[in-house]
Design a protein around this motif. Structure first.
Motif, PDB file in Angstrom:
ATOM      1  N   THR A  56       0.827  -1.202   0.000  1.00  0.00           N
ATOM      2  CA  THR A  56       0.000   0.000   0.000  1.00  0.00           C
ATOM      3  C   THR A  56       0.862   1.254   0.000  1.00  0.00           C
ATOM      4  O   THR A  56       2.063   1.211   0.286  1.00  0.00           O
ATOM      5  CB  THR A  56      -0.919   0.036   1.246  1.00  0.00           C
ATOM      6  OG1 THR A  56      -0.111   0.213   2.416  1.00  0.00           O
ATOM      7  CG2 THR A  56      -1.734  -1.241   1.380  1.00  0.00           C
ATOM      8  N   LEU A  57       0.212   2.379  -0.298  1.00  0.00           N
ATOM      9  CA  LEU A  57       0.905   3.664  -0.263  1.00  0.00           C
ATOM     10  C   LEU A  57       1.437   3.985   1.120  1.00  0.00           C
ATOM     11  O   LEU A  57       2.419   4.710   1.268  1.00  0.00           O
ATOM     12  CB  LEU A  57      -0.043   4.775  -0.725  1.00  0.00           C
ATOM     13  CG  LEU A  57      -0.470   4.745  -2.199  1.00  0.00           C
ATOM     14  CD1 LEU A  57      -1.514   5.819  -2.452  1.00  0.00           C
ATOM     15  CD2 LEU A  57       0.729   4.961  -3.098  1.00  0.00           C
ATOM     16  N   LEU A  58       0.785   3.445   2.139  1.00  0.00           N
ATOM     17  CA  LEU A  58       1.217   3.698   3.517  1.00  0.00           C
ATOM     18  C   LEU A  58       2.467   2.901   3.879  1.00  0.00           C
ATOM     19  O   LEU A  58       3.006   3.054   4.971  1.00  0.00           O
ATOM     20  CB  LEU A  58       0.090   3.367   4.502  1.00  0.00           C
ATOM     21  CG  LEU A  58      -1.171   4.239   4.389  1.00  0.00           C
ATOM     22  CD1 LEU A  58      -2.234   3.760   5.382  1.00  0.00           C
ATOM     23  CD2 LEU A  58      -0.843   5.704   4.636  1.00  0.00           C
ATOM     24  N   GLY A  59       2.924   2.074   2.973  1.00  0.00           N
ATOM     25  CA  GLY A  59       4.145   1.305   3.225  1.00  0.00           C
ATOM     26  C   GLY A  59       3.918   0.026   3.992  1.00  0.00           C
ATOM     27  O   GLY A  59       4.857  -0.507   4.598  1.00  0.00           O
ATOM     28  N   SER A  60       2.686  -0.486   3.957  1.00  0.00           N
ATOM     29  CA  SER A  60       2.404  -1.754   4.630  1.00  0.00           C
ATOM     30  C   SER A  60       3.142  -2.881   3.929  1.00  0.00           C
ATOM     31  O   SER A  60       3.121  -2.969   2.688  1.00  0.00           O
ATOM     32  CB  SER A  60       0.901  -2.036   4.629  1.00  0.00           C
ATOM     33  OG  SER A  60       0.207  -1.015   5.307  1.00  0.00           O
ATOM     34  N   MET A  61       3.782  -3.763   4.695  1.00  0.00           N
ATOM     35  CA  MET A  61       4.602  -4.833   4.136  1.00  0.00           C
ATOM     36  C   MET A  61       4.156  -6.195   4.646  1.00  0.00           C
ATOM     37  O   MET A  61       3.771  -6.328   5.809  1.00  0.00           O
ATOM     38  CB  MET A  61       6.080  -4.612   4.489  1.00  0.00           C
ATOM     39  CG  MET A  61       6.728  -3.463   3.770  1.00  0.00           C
ATOM     40  SD  MET A  61       8.414  -3.153   4.354  1.00  0.00           S
ATOM     41  CE  MET A  61       8.113  -1.991   5.688  1.00  0.00           C
ATOM     42  N   VAL A  62       4.221  -7.190   3.779  1.00  0.00           N
ATOM     43  CA  VAL A  62       3.935  -8.574   4.152  1.00  0.00           C
ATOM     44  C   VAL A  62       5.014  -9.459   3.533  1.00  0.00           C
ATOM     45  O   VAL A  62       5.713  -9.055   2.601  1.00  0.00           O
ATOM     46  CB  VAL A  62       2.545  -9.034   3.661  1.00  0.00           C
ATOM     47  CG1 VAL A  62       1.442  -8.209   4.305  1.00  0.00           C
ATOM     48  CG2 VAL A  62       2.447  -8.956   2.150  1.00  0.00           C
ATOM     49  N   THR A  63       5.145 -10.665   4.074  1.00  0.00           N
ATOM     50  CA  THR A  63       6.046 -11.654   3.484  1.00  0.00           C
ATOM     51  C   THR A  63       5.201 -12.745   2.826  1.00  0.00           C
ATOM     52  O   THR A  63       4.067 -13.010   3.240  1.00  0.00           O
ATOM     53  CB  THR A  63       6.964 -12.277   4.537  1.00  0.00           C
ATOM     54  OG1 THR A  63       6.170 -12.890   5.570  1.00  0.00           O
ATOM     55  CG2 THR A  63       7.866 -11.225   5.158  1.00  0.00           C
ATOM     56  N   ALA A  64       5.742 -13.358   1.790  1.00  0.00           N
ATOM     57  CA  ALA A  64       5.052 -14.416   1.068  1.00  0.00           C
ATOM     58  C   ALA A  64       6.079 -15.433   0.592  1.00  0.00           C
ATOM     59  O   ALA A  64       7.295 -15.237   0.764  1.00  0.00           O
ATOM     60  CB  ALA A  64       4.255 -13.848  -0.102  1.00  0.00           C
ATOM     61  N   LYS A  65       5.619 -16.528  -0.009  1.00  0.00           N
ATOM     62  CA  LYS A  65       6.553 -17.537  -0.475  1.00  0.00           C
ATOM     63  C   LYS A  65       6.042 -18.235  -1.736  1.00  0.00           C
ATOM     64  O   LYS A  65       4.858 -18.191  -2.062  1.00  0.00           O
ATOM     65  CB  LYS A  65       6.817 -18.578   0.617  1.00  0.00           C
ATOM     66  CG  LYS A  65       5.625 -19.410   1.040  1.00  0.00           C
ATOM     67  CD  LYS A  65       6.031 -20.396   2.117  1.00  0.00           C
ATOM     68  CE  LYS A  65       4.882 -21.316   2.512  1.00  0.00           C
ATOM     69  NZ  LYS A  65       5.300 -22.305   3.532  1.00  0.00           N
ATOM     70  N   ASP A  66       6.993 -18.813  -2.449  1.00  0.00           N
ATOM     71  CA  ASP A  66       6.761 -19.663  -3.604  1.00  0.00           C
ATOM     72  C   ASP A  66       5.902 -18.976  -4.672  1.00  0.00           C
ATOM     73  O   ASP A  66       6.286 -17.929  -5.168  1.00  0.00           O
ATOM     74  CB  ASP A  66       6.152 -20.998  -3.149  1.00  0.00           C
ATOM     75  CG  ASP A  66       7.079 -21.728  -2.177  1.00  0.00           C
ATOM     76  OD1 ASP A  66       8.311 -21.486  -2.229  1.00  0.00           O
ATOM     77  OD2 ASP A  66       6.589 -22.525  -1.357  1.00  0.00           O
ATOM     78  N   ASN A  67       4.738 -19.524  -5.013  1.00  0.00           N
ATOM     79  CA  ASN A  67       3.953 -18.975  -6.133  1.00  0.00           C
ATOM     80  C   ASN A  67       3.526 -17.540  -5.912  1.00  0.00           C
ATOM     81  O   ASN A  67       3.344 -16.783  -6.888  1.00  0.00           O
ATOM     82  CB  ASN A  67       2.718 -19.850  -6.364  1.00  0.00           C
ATOM     83  CG  ASN A  67       3.072 -21.222  -6.891  1.00  0.00           C
ATOM     84  OD1 ASN A  67       4.105 -21.409  -7.510  1.00  0.00           O
ATOM     85  ND2 ASN A  67       2.205 -22.195  -6.656  1.00  0.00           N
ATOM     86  N   ASN A  68       3.359 -17.135  -4.666  1.00  0.00           N
ATOM     87  CA  ASN A  68       2.941 -15.763  -4.389  1.00  0.00           C
ATOM     88  C   ASN A  68       4.066 -14.740  -4.625  1.00  0.00           C
ATOM     89  O   ASN A  68       3.832 -13.529  -4.545  1.00  0.00           O
ATOM     90  CB  ASN A  68       2.447 -15.639  -2.951  1.00  0.00           C
ATOM     91  CG  ASN A  68       1.166 -16.403  -2.715  1.00  0.00           C
ATOM     92  OD1 ASN A  68       0.317 -16.471  -3.591  1.00  0.00           O
ATOM     93  ND2 ASN A  68       1.012 -16.980  -1.532  1.00  0.00           N
ATOM     94  N   CYS A  69       5.273 -15.248  -4.897  1.00  0.00           N
ATOM     95  CA  CYS A  69       6.416 -14.368  -5.153  1.00  0.00           C
ATOM     96  C   CYS A  69       6.750 -14.279  -6.643  1.00  0.00           C
ATOM     97  O   CYS A  69       7.754 -13.680  -7.010  1.00  0.00           O
ATOM     98  CB  CYS A  69       7.633 -14.846  -4.373  1.00  0.00           C
ATOM     99  SG  CYS A  69       7.428 -14.808  -2.589  1.00  0.00           S
ATOM    100  N   SER A  70       5.937 -14.888  -7.482  1.00  0.00           N
ATOM    101  CA  SER A  70       6.209 -14.884  -8.916  1.00  0.00           C
ATOM    102  C   SER A  70       5.640 -13.638  -9.573  1.00  0.00           C
ATOM    103  O   SER A  70       4.763 -12.966  -9.031  1.00  0.00           O
ATOM    104  CB  SER A  70       5.617 -16.141  -9.570  1.00  0.00           C
ATOM    105  OG  SER A  70       6.188 -17.307  -9.000  1.00  0.00           O
TER     106      SER A  70
END
Length: 239
Positions: free
Chosen positions: A225-239
């Protein structure tokens, strides 16, 4: 008249001597009759070969699983370092009320992947580059660093291959003095009703067939988001 105590002592020694001889005869007969001999104790060559073959088979079975586990642990730690770098830049921007950026590069000499967190007011060349996740040996032959950034805060809009390796050094993520993403920014284009992919920094295990390509094992940090919200993901979600 014979001395009784002396006879008892004599009889005792005679009996003890007889028992000793019987034990020696028994041990001698046992060594020759049942095939057991202290000089023959141990393992035969065939037994050692069989044991070594079994150890080799077990090692061959376990090695791929162990290597995959080590690779997953390594990229998890590198991804944690990417996440921490982005959070630190955002935090510094808020504290110092300045725009802060995060950039990544692969050092052409050491082959280490490096990260720099710096104020956008800092002159080029004054940034401090530090090895990314140096404690896990973060160099290019152990993982690939990629992303979907085509420029500062701009997601690649290529539909076929939005994530590229290695990550371009011109691609960076910048937060303004409030910790939100600076303008201009673009989180990528998607079909109606779906969520934009966001800005992705991806860590991947190299393919065994071609080390310049990423395997299916990936980890990533996504600024959503514009607010700089960050999440981590793995495998197919990183493609």
């Amino acid at each position: 008249m014979p001395n009784i105590p002396s006879l008892r002592v004599l009889n005792y020694f005679q009996l003890h001597s007889r028992e000793t001889k019987l034990k020696q005869q028994y041990l001698a007969n046992r060594s020759s009759n049942d095939g057991y001999n202290l000089q023959d104790a141990g393992f035969s060559l065939i037994e050692l070969i069989v044991v070594l073959l079994l150890v080799g088979i077990l090692a061959a079975i376990a090695a791929p699983g162990w290597a995959a586990f080590v690779n997953r642990q390594r990229i998890n730690k590198v991804n944690d370092a990417v996440f921490a770098a982005l959070q630190e830049a955002q935090r510094q921007a808020k504290i110092k009320k300045l725009s802060y950026s995060v950039s990544f590069q692969r050092n052409s000499t050491t082959q280490n992947v490096e990260v720099a967190i710096y104020s956008t007011d800092a002159a080029i060349g004054t940034w401090t580059w530090k090895p990314l996740a140096a404690d896990v040996g973060a160099n290019s032959d152990k993982f690939l660093l990629g992303g979907n950034l085509s420029g500062e805060n701009i997601a690649n809009t290529t539909t076929n291959s939005p994530v590229s390796y290695p990550l371009s050094t011109s691609a960076k993520i910048t937060f303004d003095y409030m910790g939100v993403l600076t303008l201009p920014n673009n989180f990528g284009t998607v079909a109606a009703g779906t969520e934009p992919p966001g800005l992705k920094i991806v860590v991947a295990v190299p393919s065994s067939a071609n080390p310049t390509l990423a395997s299916s094992v990936k980890r990533c940090v996504i600024v959503k988001t514009l607010l700089g919200s960050m999440v981590t993901a793995k495998d197919n979600n990183c493609s």
